[in-house]
Design an enzyme around this catalytic site. Structure first.
Site, PDB file in Angstrom:
ATOM      1  N   ILE A   1       0.820  -1.210   0.000  1.00 13.96           N
ATOM      2  CA  ILE A   1       0.000   0.000   0.000  1.00 13.96           C
ATOM      3  C   ILE A   1       0.853   1.259   0.000  1.00 13.96           C
ATOM      4  O   ILE A   1       0.375   2.323  -0.335  1.00 13.96           O
ATOM      5  CB  ILE A   1      -0.983   0.008   1.197  1.00 13.96           C
ATOM      6  N   LYS A   2       2.110   1.158   0.389  1.00  8.58           N
ATOM      7  CA  LYS A   2       3.036   2.298   0.393  1.00  8.58           C
ATOM      8  C   LYS A   2       2.404   3.574   0.947  1.00  8.58           C
ATOM      9  O   LYS A   2       2.597   4.657   0.416  1.00  8.58           O
ATOM     10  CB  LYS A   2       3.609   2.536  -1.016  1.00  8.58           C
ATOM     11  N   ARG A   3       1.679   3.448   2.047  1.00 13.51           N
ATOM     12  CA  ARG A   3       1.099   4.624   2.673  1.00 13.51           C
ATOM     13  C   ARG A   3       2.143   5.295   3.563  1.00 13.51           C
ATOM     14  O   ARG A   3       3.186   4.709   3.888  1.00 13.51           O
ATOM     15  CB  ARG A   3      -0.129   4.244   3.512  1.00 13.51           C
TER      16      ARG A   3
END
Lengths: 307, 307
Positions: free
Chosen positions: B104-106
């Protein structure tokens, strides 16, 4: 879309954006109770509550402001149902002629950034049919992966007449941990700022680029330098109000044309009714409190910046 | 969860993860046609198609692999409906006892990172009820905002016994634009790597930390240095196969215990049936082609790394 944003800012004399970041703790109890009565204490109930809350705030403020900035994390925490409330909020704000900045801070390798770009700004082909998913006007983008993470967004923006704001210097206390690292003779955020200006040259509006930057209100000295490094870049300024940024510090973010920056406030507006200053409105009239807070914010900023 | 991941890797002798990044172009036509017949050429139709496609791949490979890594962007591009397919994929993989790494690379400022963390790894309170939204086992996190963007994830991981992989050096061609900038005597990715090791000390499993790192297979020299800087950090390695990373280059990502890295392949596995090597399977048997490709990948990596 940058031209539209600029013209709305000018027309309203309001370089502000309201951050629709609905923590459940901000949502008045009468709204929560009604939603839980209908949908239970479920993700769906929470989603219904935050949408109703947003709707009240949009109804009470849309004639004063050019744009809203929903923070997708506050919806994503409630899963599919929460993201449905995000989409309904985007659509409702657009129906009131507001510019919608999706604060999504996405960014990935090329083909993956493309997927985010079409999902949030463009359309995706399903069979022979073009379908649109979230369809914001602008989104925020994280630059850590470099040009091939950012360019797919710019490509979609060019097709759609839309824009992005790239994180340069964020408003949080530890933003300096990596962003302030000296790279040669200048800090990383300056390098990112220069790159934002370069990316922006490839997709210009009338006087500003469709590629904007995020620079926190909490670092005005850096804002001043970045303003000069990116003269054609619109700056989205978070951190005013609740995070500690003061109106007097905001002047350096603007150009001499009185444009070039748009200041966000989230909690300070949407949860205004919880502040001592606006508590006379009461929880039932939370939206009126938000309207009053927007008017005060516009006055605070314009009087401090355009003396 | 890191202990569970490590023990599954050991048991299967398979330091691999299958990236479930279902571009519609990969999905066999017979699956697309069936989905569009039922739901039309709509976001819902696309979502149905990608879930069915994933299900076939999971059914054909789950006994060989410790984990899957769905890339949320590939679902998010289809809006709410696509994210519903993401959630169904997470749940289905978990029902097959797979570890699920949500790619998700949040990453955002503190309270916002908290919302992502509870939405993807923890639970969110609605009234008096704790509700769970996406509920992956691990997620990937972008470090550009520094410690106060990462710590909220670690806090939730500690409560839930879950983990994260923080982007250190990504696999894409332009990752060096900012990540390789020299900060004093060392590049930024080394500084981030050191910080990941420090964050990791606060949440250790038996022999590895719950705080892992992402280091692309396409930069083996850097992988070697980062391995030494982060001895207790599990490294998630994207970029093998379709992106150009070779098995022979992967040895430096592993520790002497034969552990410490898990290599991802997405397109190379899920669209194997499109490759010359596996085309005999035909589109109808795409999942069998994926199974063959997984077996070949495990053999390729274990023979090159553990000679």
């Amino acid at each position: 879309m940058i031209n539209r944003l600029v013209s709305k800012i000018q027309k309203l004399n309001a370089p502000v954006v309201v951050g629709l970041d609905p923590m459940l703790g901000y949502v008045p109890e009468f709204i929560q109770k009604k939603a839980y009565a209908e949908y239970g204490e479920t993700l769906e109930g929470a989603a219904e509550a935050i949408f109703e809350y947003n709707k009240g705030i949009i109804d009470a403020t849309y004639d004063l402001i050019p744009a809203v900035k929903p923070q997708i994390a506050m919806y994503e925490q409630f899963g599919i149902e929460g993201l449905h409330a995000f989409k309904k909020t985007v659509d409702y704000a657009k129906s009131k002629d507001l510019v919608v900045i999706g604060d999504i801070k996405r960014g990935d390798i090329g083909s993956t950034s493309s997927a985010y770009a079409v999902g949030h700004l463009g359309g995706v082909k399903v069979g022979n049919t073009l379908c649109r998913a979230f369809d914001e006007d602008f989104v925020t983008v994280n630059p850590y992966l470099g040009s091939d993470g950012v360019n797919p967004f710019i490509d979609v923006c060019r097709e759609e007449g839309k824009g992005i704001f790239v994180l340069v210097k964020t408003s949080n206390p530890s933003s300096g941990e990596f962003q302030d690292q000296m790279t040669g003779s200048r800090p990383l955020y300056e390098l990112v700022g220069e790159q934002v200006a370069k990316w922006g040259e490839t997709h210009m509006g009338d006087s500003y680029s469709y590629v904007g930057a995020v620079v926190g209100a909490t670092y005005p000295e850096m804002g001043k330098i970045l303003r000069k490094l990116m003269p054609k870049t619109y700056i989205l300024v978070p951190g005013y109000g609740a995070q500690g940024g003061k109106a007097a510090d905001l002047a350096p973010y603007f150009n001499e044309d009185g444009l070039g920056a748009i200041v966000n406030s989230s909690r300070g507006i949407i949860a205004a009714y919880k502040q001592e200053k606006y508590k006379e409105y009461g929880e039932q009239n939370y939206a009126d409190a938000s309207r009053a807070a927007v008017m005060d914010m516009i006055e605070d900023i314009t009087s401090a910046v355009f003396r």
